[in-house]
Design a protein around this motif. Structure first.
Motif, PDB file in Angstrom:
ATOM      1  N   ALA A 107     -10.733   2.312  -3.613  1.00 24.52           N
ATOM      2  CA  ALA A 107      -9.598   3.164  -3.231  1.00 24.52           C
ATOM      3  C   ALA A 107      -8.507   2.356  -2.537  1.00 24.52           C
ATOM      4  N   GLY A 108      -8.905   1.254  -1.909  1.00 25.14           N
ATOM      5  CA  GLY A 108      -7.927   0.423  -1.210  1.00 25.14           C
ATOM      6  C   GLY A 108      -7.346  -0.686  -2.055  1.00 25.14           C
ATOM      7  N   HIS A 109      -7.604  -0.661  -3.365  1.00 24.11           N
ATOM      8  CA  HIS A 109      -7.070  -1.677  -4.271  1.00 24.11           C
ATOM      9  C   HIS A 109      -5.543  -1.695  -4.200  1.00 24.11           C
ATOM     10  N   PRO A 110      -4.934  -2.827  -3.814  1.00 21.50           N
ATOM     11  CA  PRO A 110      -3.472  -2.888  -3.724  1.00 21.50           C
ATOM     12  C   PRO A 110      -2.813  -2.739  -5.095  1.00 21.50           C
ATOM     13  N   GLU A 111      -1.726  -1.998  -5.140  1.00 25.14           N
ATOM     14  CA  GLU A 111      -0.946  -1.833  -6.362  1.00 25.14           C
ATOM     15  C   GLU A 111       0.406  -2.512  -6.181  1.00 25.14           C
ATOM     16  N   GLU A 112       0.785  -3.332  -7.167  1.00 29.58           N
ATOM     17  CA  GLU A 112       1.992  -4.138  -7.036  1.00 29.58           C
ATOM     18  C   GLU A 112       3.232  -3.293  -6.782  1.00 29.58           C
ATOM     19  N   GLU A 113       3.288  -2.097  -7.382  1.00 34.96           N
ATOM     20  CA  GLU A 113       4.485  -1.265  -7.228  1.00 34.96           C
ATOM     21  C   GLU A 113       4.648  -0.718  -5.813  1.00 34.96           C
ATOM     22  N   ASP A 114       3.605  -0.839  -4.999  1.00 38.67           N
ATOM     23  CA  ASP A 114       3.697  -0.362  -3.616  1.00 38.67           C
ATOM     24  C   ASP A 114       4.279  -1.405  -2.680  1.00 38.67           C
ATOM     25  N   PHE A 115       4.593  -2.570  -3.210  1.00 40.55           N
ATOM     26  CA  PHE A 115       5.107  -3.656  -2.379  1.00 40.55           C
ATOM     27  C   PHE A 115       6.511  -4.037  -2.839  1.00 40.55           C
ATOM     28  N   ASP A 116       7.394  -4.257  -1.846  1.00 40.16           N
ATOM     29  CA  ASP A 116       8.760  -4.695  -2.162  1.00 40.16           C
ATOM     30  C   ASP A 116       8.819  -6.191  -2.426  1.00 40.16           C
ATOM     31  N   ASP A 117       7.860  -6.911  -1.851  1.00 42.98           N
ATOM     32  CA  ASP A 117       7.864  -8.366  -1.954  1.00 42.98           C
ATOM     33  C   ASP A 117       6.593  -8.824  -2.668  1.00 42.98           C
ATOM     34  N   ILE A 118       6.739  -9.656  -3.704  1.00 39.56           N
ATOM     35  CA  ILE A 118       5.581 -10.094  -4.485  1.00 39.56           C
ATOM     36  C   ILE A 118       4.622 -10.942  -3.650  1.00 39.56           C
ATOM     37  N   GLU A 119       5.173 -11.687  -2.675  1.00 37.40           N
ATOM     38  CA  GLU A 119       4.300 -12.496  -1.833  1.00 37.40           C
ATOM     39  C   GLU A 119       3.440 -11.614  -0.935  1.00 37.40           C
ATOM     40  N   GLU A 120       3.997 -10.506  -0.473  1.00 33.16           N
ATOM     41  CA  GLU A 120       3.213  -9.579   0.339  1.00 33.16           C
ATOM     42  C   GLU A 120       2.101  -8.949  -0.507  1.00 33.16           C
ATOM     43  N   TYR A 121       2.426  -8.617  -1.744  1.00 36.90           N
ATOM     44  CA  TYR A 121       1.407  -8.071  -2.639  1.00 36.90           C
ATOM     45  C   TYR A 121       0.305  -9.086  -2.887  1.00 36.90           C
ATOM     46  N   ASP A 122       0.683 -10.331  -3.170  1.00 41.49           N
ATOM     47  CA  ASP A 122      -0.315 -11.368  -3.433  1.00 41.49           C
ATOM     48  C   ASP A 122      -1.243 -11.547  -2.233  1.00 41.49           C
ATOM     49  N   ALA A 123      -0.677 -11.543  -1.038  1.00 43.86           N
ATOM     50  CA  ALA A 123      -1.488 -11.712   0.170  1.00 43.86           C
ATOM     51  C   ALA A 123      -2.431 -10.521   0.353  1.00 43.86           C
ATOM     52  N   ALA A 124      -1.924  -9.312   0.096  1.00 40.41           N
ATOM     53  CA  ALA A 124      -2.757  -8.112   0.234  1.00 40.41           C
ATOM     54  C   ALA A 124      -3.875  -8.111  -0.794  1.00 40.41           C
ATOM     55  N   TYR A 125      -3.547  -8.530  -2.015  1.00 37.36           N
ATOM     56  CA  TYR A 125      -4.560  -8.555  -3.065  1.00 37.36           C
ATOM     57  C   TYR A 125      -5.640  -9.592  -2.760  1.00 37.36           C
ATOM     58  N   GLU A 126      -5.231 -10.763  -2.298  1.00 36.06           N
ATOM     59  CA  GLU A 126      -6.209 -11.802  -1.967  1.00 36.06           C
ATOM     60  C   GLU A 126      -7.148 -11.337  -0.855  1.00 36.06           C
ATOM     61  N   ALA A 127      -6.595 -10.653   0.150  1.00 36.35           N
ATOM     62  CA  ALA A 127      -7.437 -10.152   1.242  1.00 36.35           C
ATOM     63  C   ALA A 127      -8.407  -9.088   0.737  1.00 36.35           C
ATOM     64  N   TRP A 128      -7.914  -8.209  -0.146  1.00 36.58           N
ATOM     65  CA  TRP A 128      -8.779  -7.173  -0.714  1.00 36.58           C
ATOM     66  C   TRP A 128      -9.875  -7.796  -1.580  1.00 36.58           C
ATOM     67  N   GLU A 129      -9.501  -8.785  -2.371  1.00 35.79           N
ATOM     68  CA  GLU A 129     -10.474  -9.426  -3.252  1.00 35.79           C
ATOM     69  C   GLU A 129     -11.552 -10.147  -2.441  1.00 35.79           C
ATOM     70  N   GLU A 130     -11.178 -10.749  -1.320  1.00 33.94           N
ATOM     71  CA  GLU A 130     -12.159 -11.405  -0.465  1.00 33.94           C
ATOM     72  C   GLU A 130     -13.170 -10.400   0.071  1.00 33.94           C
ATOM     73  N   ARG A 131     -12.697  -9.211   0.450  1.00 34.01           N
ATOM     74  CA  ARG A 131     -13.610  -8.178   0.936  1.00 34.01           C
ATOM     75  C   ARG A 131     -14.552  -7.734  -0.174  1.00 34.01           C
ATOM     76  N   LEU A 132     -14.014  -7.570  -1.388  1.00 36.13           N
ATOM     77  CA  LEU A 132     -14.841  -7.181  -2.521  1.00 36.13           C
ATOM     78  C   LEU A 132     -15.887  -8.244  -2.832  1.00 36.13           C
ATOM     79  N   MET A 133     -15.459  -9.492  -2.833  1.00 38.76           N
ATOM     80  CA  MET A 133     -16.388 -10.588  -3.125  1.00 38.76           C
ATOM     81  C   MET A 133     -17.512 -10.635  -2.102  1.00 38.76           C
ATOM     82  N   SER A 134     -17.196 -10.365  -0.848  1.00 38.47           N
ATOM     83  CA  SER A 134     -18.211 -10.436   0.203  1.00 38.47           C
ATOM     84  C   SER A 134     -19.255  -9.350   0.047  1.00 38.47           C
TER      85      SER A 134
END
Length: 203
Positions: A107-134
């Protein structure tokens, strides 16, 4: 298990023009089991002794098990290195992570359209993916199991060799953000079901 279940199977596979590794000798199997510290499930043992160490099988085939020059045994294939030979004697965790935890993560999967800045999206996605991997991709999730088959698109299948689920096949679709699930079949039925529908290799 009655090893007669494997009688003629190697010949049937080879007659289809499909490849199989040579079977293991009893001495090689004994060395493999001594190295990993656990007796393999009987159906898989019979396959290794009478059919082959790997080769043609469901989807992209059964990962071959081979002994390296350094004396260690490993399963060779796209995902074969996910098997942890030194932890195969530990019981496989059939329960896995809390489904609610996975649901909350999804449910917390980041969606690119919710971010104004692509770098902010990338950072949010990487943090989410790390939680999923763990949660999903920790080594603890697959101790006591051998990764035996690749279905494509990072989906794989495992044979449990230790714990209450010993001898059963499990499906691994963690690439789709879901946990491993039992296939409700043992190795022999998994393999022989494929063989019943197998077609000759193209010439």
């Amino acid at each position: 298990m009655d090893e007669q279940i494997w009688t003629g199977v190697r010949e049937r596979v080879l007659a289809l023009g499909l490849h199989l590794e040579d079977p293991l000798s009893p001495e090689e199997l004994a060395d493999l089991e001594a190295t990993i510290g656990v007796r393999l499930p009987e159906e898989y043992r019979g396959f290794l002794l009478h059919v082959g160490a790997g080769g043609a099988g469901p989807s992209y085939g059964v990962f071959p098990v081979r002994k390296g020059e350094d004396g260690t045994w490993e399963w060779d294939g796209d995902g074969g290195d996910m098997t942890l030979p030194d932890r195969l004697a530990e019981p496989f965790d059939a329960v896995g992570p809390d489904p609610e935890v996975l649901a909350d993560l999804e449910a917390g999967h980041p969606e690119e359209e919710d971010f104004d800045d692509i770098e902010e999206y990338d950072a949010a996605y990487e943090a989410w993916e790390e939680r999923l991997m763990s949660v999903l991709w920790t080594d603890e999730r697959t101790v006591g199991a051998i990764c035996l088959c690749h279905l494509g698109c990072a989906q794989r299948q495992w044979l449990v060799v230790s714990g209450p689920e010993r001898g059963r096949m499990w499906d691994d679709a963690r690439c789709d953000h879901v946990d491993l699930e039992p296939l409700n079949t043992g190795f022999a039925e998994w393999y022989l079901s494929w063989l019943r529908d197998a077609r000759p290799a193209p010439r």
